[in-house]
Design an enzyme around this catalytic site. Structure first.
Site, PDB file in Angstrom:
ATOM      1  N   HIS A 115     -20.531  -0.905 -29.369  1.00 31.99           N
ATOM      2  CA  HIS A 115     -19.856  -0.662 -28.091  1.00 31.99           C
ATOM      3  C   HIS A 115     -20.364   0.648 -27.511  1.00 31.99           C
ATOM      4  CE1 HIS A 115     -17.578   1.721 -30.990  1.00 31.99           C
ATOM      5  NE2 HIS A 115     -17.348   2.533 -29.970  1.00 31.99           N
ATOM      6  N   HIS A 167     -24.063   5.912 -25.291  1.00 29.50           N
ATOM      7  CA  HIS A 167     -24.861   5.436 -26.413  1.00 29.50           C
ATOM      8  C   HIS A 167     -24.109   4.354 -27.175  1.00 29.50           C
ATOM      9  CE1 HIS A 167     -22.117   8.322 -28.258  1.00 29.50           C
ATOM     10  NE2 HIS A 167     -22.273   7.626 -29.376  1.00 29.50           N
TER      11      HIS A 167
END
Length: 178
Positions: free
Chosen positions: A37, A120
């Site tokens: 995620h 990220h």
């Protein structure tokens, strides 16, 4: 007491291609692809009343879908690397959504996020990995063709207190509408 955070889910096909980069790095604890995620705002351990308030407030977000571009690998932690991550291009819609979520969390009394938002996807958490091993891994696997997807929603995730890496549960989803 749930541990909450908001984030973007990674589509299964992109998760699969990222999972192909696993392996070959001593000291890495690889994250399961279903737990990939992009964290937008870490909220933390919250009581049930606050969790319900946060969940209902997030429905006020009114943003359009936007493209998310996964564009390479890097590590966090410098000389003492602590994670290998896939980088996400910091587009204006992504940064604006994250900033709005940050403002909302501060409005309800949470402390400001102490770290700068660097979008990220964490692929591995590192324990006693040498910076040399990480550099070698990144030189071999760090480049891959960019992958893009359209973020059509963001979610409120919960996790149980653990050493990180999931499992994460989607508590609520918030559509990004045209």
């Amino acid at each position: 007491m749930p541990r909450l955070f908001t984030g973007l889910e990674i589509p299964a096909e992109i998760g699969q291609s990222l999972s192909n980069l696993r392996g070959g790095l001593p000291g890495a604890r690889w994250i399961d692809p279903e737990n990939y995620h992009v964290t937008l705002r870490f909220i933390g351990d919250i009581d049930g009343v606050s969790a319900n308030e946060i969940a209902s407030m997030l429905f006020r977000v009114d943003r359009k879908p936007f493209e998310v571009k996964v564009q390479g690998l890097t590590s966090f932690g410098g000389r003492k690397p602590r994670a290998v991550v896939a980088t996400i291009a910091p587009s204006k819609p992504l940064m604006d959504l994250q900033a709005e979520l940050e403002r909302m969390m501060q409005r309800i009394g949470l402390d400001p996020e102490g770290r700068k938002f660097i979008p990220h996807v964490t692929l591995a958490r590192l324990h006693d990995a040498s910076d040399r091993d990480v550099a070698d891994y990144l030189s071999i696997r760090g480049y891959f063709p960019s992958k893009a997807f359209t973020a059509e929603r963001f979610v409120l995730f919960s996790s149980r207190a653990s050493t990180g890496g999931g499992p994460y549960v989607v508590e609520d989803a918030y559509e990004l509408c045209e």
